[in-house]
Design an enzyme around this catalytic site. Structure first.
Site: not given
Lengths: 659, 318
Positions: A417, A461, A477
């Site tokens: 991520c 994250h 995202d």
């Protein structure tokens, strides 16, 4: 001057070893070795009958241990080093102590050492371990006491015949007897709303969780860590895991590799409330200590927990690092607009990227920028790119060089991520769209039994936020574009391969389910403080329980426990486990007593029957019959006429004494 | 008394009945002394010997004589005096010229039932000659061992008040007596009957033999099969333990005394027509067993009897 005896000495050593082990793991290797050496030597001495070491060797060893300790810790003032010093000295005591009082001293201090483990952690399994240590210590103390008692009488005590199991059972019984008193102390000892002494900052051995900077690989590291970060209990509606973006550190500044926070962002307080719509979520977070200042909450936190402030970029920052379990309540409203206007300084900061880096990316961005109209369309274009090109969400991403974004976008196309968030933010900034990185936790595991979300470190994250005119800061995202599974099933569900050798979905599932024990433990035991104590006393009409009152209640409770416990303990020890014959006979005696005949324990049944029949001539035949049956049950050979006896006694109703 | 407790042993049958009859017969001669008579029979059945401590004239001799009569054995009475010699009891070997050998003339100890009057009057040497015979069941004279007849039952008397010129028996020799008791004066009713009825010596001479020596031996064997439960052994042990507590007595009861207590309790249960021993048996036997073996700790004004009664009241029956 009595030798404690070999087996007893091994029990003593076992006590010390058990008390020391949790500390040994955390000690520097040299100290661990120094602590284990005397212990092992004594075990050898007991088993092989080695002679005691000369005084010189003992002194040298002690001095050496001190030097090693000082060298390892730098000073002797810290908690860690103090505990290590205690452990070392106790271990060294084993090479010089040969008397019962030495052994007793080692066991007693081992109990203290055992208690010190709670300075370093308060997990749910630690009390169990502590209890095991105490049981072994109790066995050792019992044996020492016994040997000493014998030493006054007739020299060496006879060997204990009890099995290991029964000895431990005895220790366990002693412990169980103490439990009510322990409980009373736990519940009633005056809790102070602020601690009596300052707890030093460095509680944990290393800081854990999200840090104040982000570079490729930093979140990936957390991904391997299964320890809980926090637990969240929602009051009413429970949002789906995919909507849970727990906001943590926010990063503005990028040097080509590492993202860092901005002074403005984290130090300027949030300017007023944004406009809110929709329904808020209220929830309570129970946060594991991580020695950092960030509190995690969902966007946008309408209320701020005490001792914390909300920064300009909506980080919740606490005044002190979280060094022990922390519970706070937050109300969040997901429907809001953040900063419809962006001040120039911030805008400049949100657009800053190192000059002349990542040339290929820059060219690509410029190309797309020409093709697309507004900012929003550009964002979509980039997300589409991530989604349609063969990008992979994977753990084994190769190391990136100087132009990290170039390499990532055009060559490796594999990352975690933070790679996506970072690449995305850089592209946005190149396109003139203000962007920043937000790290935190995504989702969590919903424990149905406990009705709470468990968020682990592995749920860490990173995502991006872009500022769009009219909409303000908007969460984007990019990982979701690459791997929608990550969002839907959590970080672990998105991976095909296990992370390590014993990493199976069912095992993770089981561990998540078992977490409820820890959650309850935190809730009921660790979190038990002045407030909970006050709540406990509220129904009794003692809302303002002063410490003096609490202590009086405490001693009353202990006295009450004692009054209940003592007869029970005495009964357990005495041989008077009543058999049915005796029980029936007692009932008979009670009835006689009510009829006005008191019996002596030293009178035999027939003797007693004669006397009772004289007092109660009306019941004489029944009395004689019962006494005869009882005597047969107790003393005659062959099968006992127990049913007849019970029947006769049940039917025996002498007239009550007329007062 | 209580019919449910009683269970007669069929195997002993006839001789047991005759034993009870014998006891009854003695009771008719010695009036109002049921307990003492029962204890005397216990002593006989438990292969023990009896010590009677009392003033003269209360019926010690009568009791001994009556017991001897009903069990149909020869009976000897030895009056102990300070000039009595061991040979006077044991017997002597006399040289017979016609046979050119010594011939042994057995003394009074070779009777089945012996009444020793005033056992503490004789010199220790003579006392020990008797007591050795009681303990061993045999006597050795000039390297010749002579087995004493069986059953062998010694009843000794001593006067507790008239201690001038006596040689009190040492504790170790008192231990040879299983039971001891004092007869005491008869109750008013018994005394009246005694005064108005026939002379006791006439009655004695008319008393018939009810048991043969073989019967007595068989009865002694029967007693050994009386059941003793663990609970009862607990009680006996508790009693023994309590006597060893310094606050009661100078020294406690020995294991031998414990064995004697068990034996006598069995005999008592047997006399009570029970096939198992109850705490009441033990409690009946205990004072007789303990009083000549125990000395109250100094600082007590109690007599041994009072002390023993108090002890019995202190020990709960398990």
């Amino acid at each position: 001057m009595v030798d404690p005896g070999r087996i007893t000495m091994l029990w003593v050593i076992a006590t010390l070893a058990l008390a020391m082990s949790p500390q040994l793991v955390r000690m520097p290797l040299a100290v661990t070795v120094m602590a284990l050496l005397p212990l092992l030597w004594r075990v050898g001495a007991e088993l092989r009958g080695w002679k005691s070491l000369p005084a010189l060797v003992r002194h040298v060893m002690t001095a050496l241990a001190l030097v090693v300790l000082f060298y390892s810790y730098g000073d002797l003032a810290g908690r860690r080093s103090a505990v290590s010093l205690l452990a070392l000295m106790l271990a060294l005591k084993l090479i010089e102590g040969y008397r019962i009082r030495d052994a007793r001293l080692v066991v007693s201090f081992s109990l203290f050492l055992c208690a010190t483990q709670f300075l370093f952690g308060q997990g749910v399994l630690m009390p169990a371990y502590g209890a095991a240590t105490i049981i072994v210590a109790l066995v050792a103390l019992t044996r020492l006491q016994r040997n000493e008692a014998w030493s006054h009488a007739a020299g060496n005590a006879p060997a204990v015949q009890a099995s290991l199991f029964s000895e431990l059972g005895f220790g366990f019984k002693l412990l169980v007897v103490a439990v009510p008193v322990g409980l009373a102390f736990f519940l009633l000892f005056p809790r102070l709303s602020s601690p009596l002494w300052g707890i030093p900052d460095s509680t944990l051995d290393s800081k854990s969780g999200l840090s104040d900077s982000m570079s490729p690989g930093s979140i990936q590291q957390l991904f391997m860590d299964d320890s809980p970060a926090f637990r969240a209990t929602f009051e009413e509606a429970v949002p789906p895991a995919g909507e849970l973006y727990w906001r943590g550190p926010v990063f503005w500044r990028f040097d080509g590799k590492t993202w860092k926070g901005s002074f403005y962002g984290s130090n300027v307080p949030a300017s007023g409330q944004p406009s809110l719509q929709g329904s808020p979520w209220s929830y309570t977070v129970q946060m594991e200590p991580n020695e950092r200042k960030w509190l995690f909450a969902l966007d946008y936190p309408v209320t701020t927990p005490p001792d914390a402030r909300l920064s300009l970029d909506f980080q919740l920052i606490r005044r002190e690092p979280v060094i022990q379990l922390l519970q706070y309540s937050v109300v969040s409203n997901p429907d809001f607009v953040d900063s419809p206007e962006l001040p120039a300084t911030l805008r400049a900061q949100a657009l800053e990227i190192p000059e002349s880096s990542n040339p290929r990316t820059r060219r690509l961005v410029e190309e797309w920028r020409r093709e697309t109209g507004d900012d929003e369309a550009f964002v979509r274009r980039v997300l589409n790119h991530f989604n349609q090109q063969p990008f992979h969400y994977s753990l084994d991403s190769p190391l990136l060089g100087r132009d990290a974004v170039d390499e990532f976008l055009f060559e490796t196309r594999t990352g975690f991520c933070e790679h996506y968030a970072s690449a995305f933010a850089v592209m946005m900034r190149m396109a003139g769209i203000p962007a920043r990185i937000v790290t935190g936790y995504m989702g969590g595991w919903y424990n149905e039994m406990g009705d709470y979300y468990l968020v682990r470190q592995s749920d860490a994250h990173a995502w991006a936020e872009v500022w769009l005119p009219g909409q303000g800061w908007t969460r984007v995202d990019p990982t979701a574009a690459v791997s929608p599974l990550r969002i839907r099933q959590g970080s672990l569900g998105a991976l095909s391969a296990p992370r390590h050798l014993i990493d199976y979905p069912w095992l993770r599932q089981a561990r998540n389910s078992v977490d409820i024990v820890q959650q309850r433990w935190n809730d009921w035991v660790i979190e038990y403080g002045a407030r909970q104590q006050a709540r406990l006393f509220a129904p009794l009409g003692l809302d303002q329980a002063t410490p003096a009152m609490l202590v009086s209640v405490l001693f009353l409770a202990i006295a009450a426990f004692g009054a209940i416990l003592f007869p029970i303990v005495l009964r357990i020890r005495g041989p008077s486990r009543l058999d049915p014959v005796q029980k029936a006979w007692r009932r008979f005696l009670r009835r006689l007593e009510r009829a006005g005949f008191a019996s002596l324990p030293s009178s035999g049944a027939i003797e007693l029957a004669g006397a009772a029949a004289a007092v109660l001539p009306g019941s004489a035949p029944a009395i004689h019959r019962i006494a005869g049956l009882y005597t047969r049950c107790r003393y005659a050979p062959g099968p006992a006429p127990l049913p007849e006896l019970q029947e006769a006694i049940s039917a025996f109703h002498p007239p009550r004494k007329s007062s | 008394m209580n019919s449910t407790v009683i269970s007669t042993k069929n195997s002993t049958g006839d001789r047991h009945t005759r034993l009870l009859e014998a006891q009854q017969a003695v009771n008719q001669i010695l009036l109002g002394k049921d307990l003492q008579v029962r204890l005397a029979f216990c002593c006989l059945l438990a292969r023990g010997h009896l010590l009677i401590e009392d003033v003269p004239g209360v019926g010690k001799t009568t009791l001994a004589h009556a017991v001897a009569r009903v069990i149909g054995s020869d009976y000897q009475r030895i009056q102990f005096t300070s000039d009595l010699l061991p040979a006077d009891i044991l017997g002597v070997s006399i040289y017979k010229r016609e046979k050119d050998a010594f011939e042994f003339h057995p003394g009074p100890i070779f009777s089945r039932v012996i009444l020793v009057d005033e056992v503490n009057r004789a010199t220790p040497k003579t006392q020990s000659a008797l007591l050795e015979g009681m303990a061993e069941g045999q006597v050795t004279i000039e390297n010749q061992t002579h087995i004493l007849p069986s059953p062998f039952f010694v009843m000794a008397t001593q006067n507790p008040l008239d201690l001038v010129g006596t040689f009190p028996l040492p504790d170790s020799q008192l231990d040879r007596f299983l039971l001891s008791f004092s007869l005491g004066y008869p109750g008013p009713a018994a005394e009246r009957e005694l005064l108005t009825t026939e002379d006791r010596s006439h009655m004695l001479s008319r008393t018939t033999t009810l048991l043969s020596p073989e019967d007595v031996e068989a009865l002694q064997k029967d007693c050994e099969s009386i059941h003793v439960s663990d609970n009862l052994l607990d009680y006996i042990q508790a009693l023994l333990l309590e006597t060893r507590d310094e606050r009661w007595f100078e020294t406690g009861l020995s294991p031998r005394a414990g064995l004697a207590l068990l034996r006598a309790s069995r005999a008592h249960a047997f006399l009570e027509e029970r096939d198992f021993v109850t705490p009441e048996d033990v409690k009946t036997i205990f004072p007789g067993l303990a009083r000549h073996r125990l000395n109250p700790s100094s600082g007590f004004s109690h007599s041994p009897e009072e002390q023993i009664r108090e002890l019995l009241d202190q020990v709960p029956i398990p």
